[in-house]
Design a protein around this motif. Sequence first.
Motif, mmCIF file in Angstrom:
data_model
loop_
_atom_site.group_PDB
_atom_site.id
_atom_site.type_symbol
_atom_site.label_atom_id
_atom_site.label_comp_id
_atom_site.label_asym_id
_atom_site.label_seq_id
_atom_site.Cartn_x
_atom_site.Cartn_y
_atom_site.Cartn_z
ATOM 1 N N GLY A 45 -80.119 -148.131 -19.667
ATOM 2 C CA GLY A 45 -79.937 -148.364 -18.237
ATOM 3 C C GLY A 45 -81.073 -149.130 -17.587
ATOM 4 O O GLY A 45 -81.063 -149.380 -16.381
ATOM 5 N N THR A 49 -86.040 -155.332 -12.147
ATOM 6 C CA THR A 49 -85.622 -155.172 -10.754
ATOM 7 C C THR A 49 -86.385 -156.048 -9.778
ATOM 8 O O THR A 49 -85.926 -156.244 -8.655
ATOM 9 N N THR A 63 -87.317 -151.092 -14.220
ATOM 10 C CA THR A 63 -86.916 -149.771 -13.753
ATOM 11 C C THR A 63 -86.024 -149.127 -14.799
ATOM 12 O O THR A 63 -85.057 -149.742 -15.257
ATOM 13 N N THR A 64 -86.374 -147.895 -15.167
ATOM 14 C CA THR A 64 -85.563 -147.157 -16.130
ATOM 15 C C THR A 64 -84.665 -146.175 -15.389
ATOM 16 O O THR A 64 -84.960 -145.760 -14.272
ATOM 17 N N SER A 65 -83.580 -145.799 -16.033
ATOM 18 C CA SER A 65 -82.604 -144.881 -15.460
ATOM 19 C C SER A 65 -82.926 -143.452 -15.888
ATOM 20 O O SER A 65 -83.494 -143.227 -16.958
ATOM 21 N N ASP A 68 -81.746 -142.598 -19.341
ATOM 22 C CA ASP A 68 -82.263 -143.363 -20.477
ATOM 23 C C ASP A 68 -82.958 -142.497 -21.518
ATOM 24 O O ASP A 68 -83.549 -141.461 -21.203
ATOM 25 N N SER A 128 -86.140 -141.494 -13.839
ATOM 26 C CA SER A 128 -86.096 -142.856 -13.330
ATOM 27 C C SER A 128 -87.524 -143.251 -12.960
ATOM 28 O O SER A 128 -88.173 -142.561 -12.177
#
Length: 139
Positions: A45, A49, A63-65, A68, A128
């Motif tokens: 994800g 960004t 940016t990580t979800s 993830d 996140s």
Amino acid sequence: MTLFDGGGLELGAGTTTPGKSRLKISGGTAIVTGDWAISAGWGPGATVTAVSGTDSRGTVTITTSAADTPTANPTATLTFKDGTWTVAPFVAAGMNAAGTGVATDIPWTSTATTMILTYDGTPAAVLSRTYILSYVVVG
């Protein structure tokens, strides 16, 4: 004073103190998020960004979800927009503390056409986070 014909590197720019000089890298084509490729190691994800700057100096935000599951040592690769360097350039890179990711070293590699920044570790899983990587490239 501009050191190269056409601009790009200036000595004395950005200071008003007599007798003091600073080196300023300017010029170049602005980068966009699509100029960066991130590895699967950031997690499925993760996205680029935000970016700022050029292929000579700038910042990329990844940016990580929260969903993830990142793996060790993910990378972010920039293909130089202003053409191929004569030889692979030198890169200085670091992680901006304004992000929410855990700070780490940012090793780099470069070729005449690309710069690869590596997150030295594993990004946080199930959270996140933002990872802000800054760089300067000189040849």
